[in-house]
Motif scaffolding. Structure first.
Motif, short mmCIF file in Angstrom:
data_model
loop_
_atom_site.label_atom_id
_atom_site.label_comp_id
_atom_site.label_asym_id
_atom_site.label_seq_id
_atom_site.Cartn_x
_atom_site.Cartn_y
_atom_site.Cartn_z
N THR A 123 0.83 -1.21 -0.10
CA THR A 123 -0.10 -0.27 0.03
C THR A 123 1.02 1.31 -0.07
N ASP A 124 1.97 1.11 0.21
CA ASP A 124 3.21 2.14 0.24
C ASP A 124 3.78 2.34 -1.06
N ALA A 125 3.45 1.23 -2.18
CA ALA A 125 4.56 1.04 -3.32
C ALA A 125 3.79 1.89 -4.45
N TYR A 126 2.36 2.24 -4.38
CA TYR A 126 2.06 3.10 -5.65
C TYR A 126 2.76 4.41 -6.03
N GLY A 127 3.29 4.31 -7.31
CA GLY A 127 3.98 5.47 -7.65
C GLY A 127 5.67 5.35 -7.67
N ARG A 128 6.13 4.22 -6.76
CA ARG A 128 7.36 4.12 -6.45
C ARG A 128 7.92 3.44 -7.60
#
Ligand code: AMP
Ligand code: MG
Length: 415
Positions: free
Chosen positions: A38-43
């Motif tokens: 859920t913190d990986a978007y756009g990474r």
């Protein structure tokens, strides 16, 4: 003697040379971290993701219905078979299907061994533990094969891939819970100019409001950078020196607008030359000819022109690829789509120009681009009302209606 400041000359860089040199200034950030999905978007992925399993993991049913052996069915008449098993999703069949048997099965449930066809429930009738199946002509229907999406051992996503929602879901489907990503790139931004004021403050005679910073901060955030805002600096070398030093100490990339021309009040270049290394480029482009590029310590520096449209264009064409490379992305150049010119236009040979343009449907499958009527590089409305940038190649002196040109949609900036 020509007094045209834009006349291309030998000391001018072509746009593609400028991009190549810019990209040579930076390497992907070395630091990586593992993050939750859920913190990986756009990474940006920092390693290949290899699946250790098949997806789907087992042959399974694509519908709610009955699993059967095709050989038991008739192509012309109904067939009645005993229902010997019930297999909901998430449960494993008790045993293989014997000849002359049917199993009640639900979408996603594993198909019992020996069953080769699933009949959807709609044309079937179930009564007293038996199911009446319609005539069936084709074997293998409604069965999703193990590994039809991903095969164990397959590289599903490569290092340098931007993680959009679909990529994050794809990693989730193989059970990858904490992908390795590059650390977020830190950008620092400031505007320069004695005349520039922040919205909300008074704008006395001779002053204008700062639009560039608000464009740049948004563009950088859309790309996935964190942005430190250093505000507006007057045309004062001492202040520029102090802030540039501070910005460069904490940022990977420092972006400024204004103050890079050759006027007496344009101090950015001089200060950059003192603090780091400076490459001042005259690029054969329009809008946005002057570009100050260099390094201060660990930070890359890009001094964009002052005019708002020039800021937008030079960000898209020059700053963005550099920052994307720093972010670890494999693909850093914008992806143009072919369109046809819907207008005639005279340009200067040897110079790459980007017009703001809107697209309309064309007759032959290619959209037709209409240019924004004014080329003024201070007219921000051209960027607000257009769909993207229309690239005019260097060589021709004239663009004629119907000519195929590269178009860069503004959505490309969000990639
Ligand atoms: P400069 O390159 O500093 O000479 O600026 C070129 C033009 O862009 C001038 O008309 C400036 O007033 C204008 N300009 C510079 N900075 C900004 C800004 N942050 N927002 C809007 N316009 C600006
Ligand atoms: Mg200025």
């Amino acid at each position: 003697m020509s007094r045209d400041a834009f006349a291309p000359s030998a000391d001018m860089l072509r746009a593609d040379e400028a991009i190549t040199r810019l990209l040579a200034l930076v390497e992907p950030a070395a630091e990586t971290e593992r993050v939750a999905l859920t913190d990986a978007y756009g990474r940006v992925l920092a390693e290949d993701v290899i699946s250790d399993r098949n997806v789907p993991p087992h042959d399974n049913s694509a519908v709610d219905g009955y699993a059967v052996r095709f050989a038991d069915l008739s192509a012309e008449a109904e067939t009645t078979l005993p229902v010997v098993m019930r297999i909901p999703a998430g449960h494993v069949p008790e045993r293989p299907l014997a000849p002359g048997e049917a199993a009640r099965i639900f979408t996603g449930a594993p198909v019992p061994a020996e069953a080769d066809t699933i009949i959807p429930q709609e044309p079937c009738r179930e009564e007293d533990g038996r199911v009446v199946l319609p005539p069936v002509k084709k074997a293998g229907q409604n069965l999703r094969r193990a590994g039809e999406d991903i095969v164990a051992g397959q590289c599903i996503l490569g290092a340098g891939t931007r993680l959009r929602p679909q990529e994050v879901g794809y990693m989730a489907s193989v059970g990858c819970a904490r992908p390795l990503v590059y650390r977020t790139v830190r950008a620092a931004v400031f505007s320069t100019g004695d005349e520039v004021r922040d919205p909300g403050a008074d704008a006395p005679p001779g002053a204008i409001y700062d639009s560039n910073r608000y464009v740049l901060i948004g563009l950088l955030r859309d790309m996935g950078c964190t942005v430190r805002d250093f505000g507006i600096l007057p045309d004062d070398p001492a202040r520029l020196r102090a802030v540039l030093q501070e910005a460069a100490a904490e940022a990977d990339v420092v972006l400024t607008s204004g103050g890079v021309s050759t006027g007496e009040e344009d101090h950015v270049k001089a200060v950059l030359g003192e603090l780091g290394t400076l490459d001042f480029w005259r690029v054969a482009i329009r809008p946005g000819r002057p570009l100050a590029v260099g390094r201060v310590g660990q930070a890359a520096f890009i001094g964009l022109p002052g005019n708002p449209v020039a800021v937008f264009v030079t960000f898209m064409m020059f700053a963005r690829p550099l920052i994307l490379k720093r972010m670890g992305l494999r693909e850093v150049l914008p992806r143009p789509v072919p369109v046809r010119a819907g207008f005639a236009f005279k340009k200067r040979p040897g110079r790459r120009e980007w017009l703001r343009a809107t697209l309309e449907p064309g007759d032959d499958g290619l959209p037709v681009a209409q240019r924004f009527p004014s080329e003024g590089s201070g007219i921000l409305r051209s960027v607000v009302t257009s769909h993207g940038l229309l690239a005019l190649p260097e060589d021709p002196a004239e663009i004629t209606p119907g000519m195929v040109l590269d178009f860069l949609p503004f959505e490309e900036l969000k990639r």
